[in-house]
Enzyme design. Structure first.
Site, PDB file in Angstrom:
ATOM      1  N   LYS A 124       0.978  -1.125  -0.015  1.00  0.00           N
ATOM      2  CA  LYS A 124       0.026  -0.139   0.004  1.00  0.00           C
ATOM      3  C   LYS A 124       0.828   1.477   0.082  1.00  0.00           C
ATOM      4  O   LYS A 124       2.158   1.146   0.383  1.00  0.00           O
ATOM      5  CB  LYS A 124      -0.951   0.107   1.240  1.00  0.00           C
ATOM      6  CG  LYS A 124      -2.098   1.012   1.093  1.00  0.00           C
ATOM      7  CD  LYS A 124      -3.242   0.151   0.325  1.00  0.00           C
ATOM      8  CE  LYS A 124      -4.246   1.104   0.175  1.00  0.00           C
ATOM      9  NZ  LYS A 124      -5.470   0.276  -0.574  1.00  0.00           N
TER      10      LYS A 124
ATOM     11  N   ASP B 179      -7.106   4.382  -4.599  1.00  0.00           N
ATOM     12  CA  ASP B 179      -7.688   4.312  -3.191  1.00  0.00           C
ATOM     13  C   ASP B 179      -8.345   5.674  -3.144  1.00  0.00           C
ATOM     14  O   ASP B 179      -8.694   6.285  -3.735  1.00  0.00           O
ATOM     15  CB  ASP B 179      -6.573   3.793  -2.299  1.00  0.00           C
ATOM     16  CG  ASP B 179      -7.213   3.056  -0.931  1.00  0.00           C
ATOM     17  OD1 ASP B 179      -7.867   2.302  -0.929  1.00  0.00           O
ATOM     18  OD2 ASP B 179      -7.284   4.036   0.017  1.00  0.00           O
TER      19      ASP B 179
HETATM   20  P1  NDP Z   1     -12.915   7.946  -2.666  1.00  0.00           P
HETATM   21  O1  NDP Z   1     -11.766   8.899  -2.724  1.00  0.00           O
HETATM   22  O2  NDP Z   1     -13.208   7.707  -4.276  1.00  0.00           O
HETATM   23  O3  NDP Z   1     -14.169   8.122  -1.845  1.00  0.00           O
HETATM   24  C1  NDP Z   1     -13.821   8.216  -0.468  1.00  0.00           C
HETATM   25  C2  NDP Z   1     -15.327   8.383   0.058  1.00  0.00           C
HETATM   26  O4  NDP Z   1     -15.232   8.351   1.537  1.00  0.00           O
HETATM   27  C3  NDP Z   1     -15.439   9.988  -0.099  1.00  0.00           C
HETATM   28  O5  NDP Z   1     -17.097  10.067  -0.281  1.00  0.00           O
HETATM   29  C4  NDP Z   1     -15.101  10.612   1.259  1.00  0.00           C
HETATM   30  O6  NDP Z   1     -15.484  12.096   1.290  1.00  0.00           O
HETATM   31  C5  NDP Z   1     -15.190   9.673   2.163  1.00  0.00           C
HETATM   32  N1  NDP Z   1     -14.284   9.730   3.192  1.00  0.00           N
HETATM   33  C6  NDP Z   1     -12.954   9.506   3.265  1.00  0.00           C
HETATM   34  N2  NDP Z   1     -12.395   9.735   4.378  1.00  0.00           N
HETATM   35  C7  NDP Z   1     -13.253   9.795   5.031  1.00  0.00           C
HETATM   36  C8  NDP Z   1     -13.315  10.132   6.608  1.00  0.00           C
HETATM   37  N3  NDP Z   1     -12.293  10.246   7.194  1.00  0.00           N
HETATM   38  N4  NDP Z   1     -14.771  10.273   7.255  1.00  0.00           N
HETATM   39  C9  NDP Z   1     -15.760  10.082   6.548  1.00  0.00           C
HETATM   40  N5  NDP Z   1     -15.804   9.962   5.173  1.00  0.00           N
HETATM   41  C10 NDP Z   1     -14.750   9.863   4.578  1.00  0.00           C
HETATM   42  O7  NDP Z   1     -12.323   6.364  -2.303  1.00  0.00           O
HETATM   43  P2  NDP Z   1     -12.793   4.969  -2.780  1.00  0.00           P
HETATM   44  O8  NDP Z   1     -14.358   5.044  -2.798  1.00  0.00           O
HETATM   45  O9  NDP Z   1     -11.821   4.561  -3.558  1.00  0.00           O
HETATM   46  O10 NDP Z   1     -12.414   4.231  -1.327  1.00  0.00           O
HETATM   47  C11 NDP Z   1     -13.589   4.116  -0.188  1.00  0.00           C
HETATM   48  C12 NDP Z   1     -13.001   2.953   0.749  1.00  0.00           C
HETATM   49  O11 NDP Z   1     -12.741   1.542  -0.125  1.00  0.00           O
HETATM   50  C13 NDP Z   1     -11.467   3.000   1.216  1.00  0.00           C
HETATM   51  O12 NDP Z   1     -11.558   2.461   2.617  1.00  0.00           O
HETATM   52  C14 NDP Z   1     -10.447   2.240   0.407  1.00  0.00           C
HETATM   53  O13 NDP Z   1      -9.516   1.712   1.081  1.00  0.00           O
HETATM   54  C15 NDP Z   1     -11.722   1.117  -0.035  1.00  0.00           C
HETATM   55  N6  NDP Z   1     -11.373   0.392  -1.162  1.00  0.00           N
HETATM   56  C16 NDP Z   1     -11.111   0.756  -2.281  1.00  0.00           C
HETATM   57  C17 NDP Z   1     -11.017   0.130  -3.474  1.00  0.00           C
HETATM   58  C18 NDP Z   1     -10.806   0.704  -4.895  1.00  0.00           C
HETATM   59  O14 NDP Z   1     -10.841   0.165  -5.767  1.00  0.00           O
HETATM   60  N7  NDP Z   1     -11.026   2.148  -5.080  1.00  0.00           N
HETATM   61  C19 NDP Z   1     -10.738  -1.464  -3.317  1.00  0.00           C
HETATM   62  C20 NDP Z   1     -10.943  -1.933  -2.091  1.00  0.00           C
HETATM   63  C21 NDP Z   1     -11.132  -0.882  -0.961  1.00  0.00           C
HETATM   64  P3  NDP Z   1     -14.531  13.203   1.222  1.00  0.00           P
HETATM   65  O15 NDP Z   1     -14.806  13.575  -0.443  1.00  0.00           O
HETATM   66  O16 NDP Z   1     -15.395  14.251   2.162  1.00  0.00           O
HETATM   67  O17 NDP Z   1     -13.067  12.945   1.483  1.00  0.00           O
END
Ligand code: NDP
Length: 451
Positions: free
Chosen positions: A130, A170
């Site tokens: 990561k 991510d």
């Molecule tokens: P994005 O950046 O596309 O979206 C993240 C979302 O989560 C946004 O809406 C963001 O809001 C919100 N968020 C981030 N940090 C916080 C926080 N501290 N508190 C509340 N909301 C928060 O990321 P992904 O959708 O790619 O990833 C989401 C999750 O999925 C993560 O845990 C990631 O590790 C996991 N994941 C992702 C994969 C992928 O293929 N993308 C694969 C496997 C797991 P804001 O815009 O306000 O920051």
């Protein structure tokens, strides 16, 4: 757990905490795995003698570096970059890159550790890694994001490669960032290889990669629901997040007949009692991916919805909950509220979104609960499929990729049942995923000697 195994776990965790002080998230992720795999390790003395678990929690390599860049006002900014190459026993390092202000070494290590088990579960040959930075793209111009990505890659390129380490997206790293990172990598190396995944569709990306994590989580949930004779049809679903994973989890759940009533971001959540439609979701795609706006704007466009600032969606009544935002976003009180409101299935799209106390509540209530390392593995699995397509210089159709994704998710589910079914028939998906993921990596490490 018998007394001898408990002593082994306690001693192991005490030593881990001593060696990695202050790394809360890393301790949490390791503790969950050790609790599951310790009884298995006690049965096979060679695993203890070879200190397999002790080696697994020590990253093979940690790279930390300075990322200097100049903002639009001409001011010099300095961020910190990371790549944690955790384990390469079963394949080249593979794992996403996260750009978020909250990124620390502890978060990188927990994610890289989880990734090792997740990648093993996919059945594809990928090790665990990561990376990321405490840089947040929020509020930055495209030009600033590009300059940052170029500076980040100007160091990272030395440590990655198609057969060495293949990063992906991510939190905070979507198509735009992968594009800038890949562009700089190609420029520095003078080669066009599949070193990053999540690439654009016309320059080596796999069809369905953007959809894969959210879709895969829904396929996994379908398998879980089927064990209780249920499906998404007619169910109310609460989703957190509004990014990549949340958007496509919402789309698939909706298309499978569910009513999706919430989405969120770090400022609050929106509740739409009438449920999302394709039109409403298209608005979210445009809002989040093009205009990079906030989810609060949803209620201005669709007045049937309400917005709750600084709150999480877990107090809304639902049948199925899909946390798709970030780690530790479901705490004890949230879990109690979900269970008391009749939620009977929690499928994690995010990594480690439930705290250990929340997991205990789900498991004691005997509701369906799957950890992210099992249910969100569709993203990295499709990255693995992207690597294969890049190697053979072919591009598969959406139907082909979807069929692979579907099969991988149901294979992971079957592995969880095999290793996680308890005496009373309850499927402990945490135990199942941890043991199934562990066995393959552990045996590969033993066969490769003390390295
Ligand atoms: P994005 O950046 O596309 O979206 C993240 C979302 O989560 C946004 O809406 C963001 O809001 C919100 N968020 C981030 N940090 C916080 C926080 N501290 N508190 C509340 N909301 C928060 O990321 P992904 O959708 O790619 O990833 C989401 C999750 O999925 C993560 O845990 C990631 O590790 C996991 N994941 C992702 C994969 C992928 O293929 N993308 C694969 C496997 C797991 P804001 O815009 O306000 O920051």
């Amino acid at each position: 757990m018998d007394k001898q195994t408990r002593q082994y776990v306690d001693k192991f965790m005490a030593e881990l905490i001593r060696k990695n002080p202050g790394e809360k998230e890393f301790h949490q992720a390791v503790s969950e795995v050790v609790e599951s795999v310790a009884p298995y390790i006690m049965k096979y003395p060679y695993l203890r003698e070879q200190k397999v678990l002790e080696r697994m929690v020590e990253p093979e390599r940690v790279i930390m570096f300075r990322v200097p860049w100049v903002d639009d006002q001409g001011e010099v900014q300095i961020n910190r970059g990371f790549r944690v190459q955790m384990n390469s026993a079963i394949g080249p390092y593979k794992g996403g890159i996260r750009f978020h202000a909250s990124v620390t070494l502890s978060i990188m290590k927990f994610l890289a550790f989880e990734q090792t088990f997740k990648n093993s579960l996919t059945t594809l040959p990928m090790g665990g890694a990561k990376g990321g930075s405490d840089f947040s793209p929020r509020g930055k111009s495209d030009a600033e994001v590009m300059r940052f990505c170029q500076s980040f890659m100007s160091e990272l390129f030395r440590h990655i490669g198609a057969d060495t380490d293949v990063p992906a997206g991510d939190i905070g790293v979507g198509g735009r960032e992968v594009g800038y990172l890949f562009g700089q990598y190609k420029r520095l190396r003078d080669e066009f290889t599949g070193t990053l995944t999540g690439k654009g569709q016309y320059w080596g990306g796999s069809r369905l990669r953007p959809e894969a994590t959210g879709y895969g989580a829904c396929y996994f949930a379908q398998e879980m629901l089927a064990t209780r004779g249920k499906s998404f049809e007619g169910q109310t679903v609460c989703i957190s997040g509004a990014g990549n994973v949340a958007q496509y989890a919402a789309q698939k759940a909706m298309r499978l007949g569910a009513k999706v009533v919430t989405l969120s971001d770090s400022d609050g959540f929106m509740y739409d009692p009438e449920g999302l439609t394709e039109e409403k979701l298209n608005f979210v795609f445009e809002l989040k991916n093009i205009r990079r706006g906030r989810i609060s704007e949803y209620v201005k466009r669709f007045p049937s919805a309400q917005y709750f600032a600084s709150e999480r969606p877990w107090r809304i009544k639902c049948d199925i909950a899909m946390p798709c935002a970030t780690q530790n976003e479901i705490e004890k009180d949230d879990a109690e509220r979900l269970v008391n409101n009749g939620c009977y299935c929690v499928t994690e799209g995010a990594n480690m979104p439930s705290t250990p106390e929340a997991i205990a509540i789900f498991q004691n209530a005997k509701i369906l609960y799957s950890p992210g390392k099992a249910s969100n593995a569709g993203g990295v699995a499709t990255s693995g499929l992207e690597m294969t397509q890049n190697s053979i210089r072919q591009s598969w159709t959406s139907e082909e990729v979807d069929a692979h994704l579907h099969r991988i998710m149901s294979d992971i589910h079957a592995a969880c049942i095999k290793y996680g079914t308890e005496e009373d028939g309850y499927i402990n998906y945490v135990k199942g995923a941890n043991i199934a993921g562990f066995i393959k990596v552990a045996n590969a490490m033993v066969e490769q000697g003390i390295v």
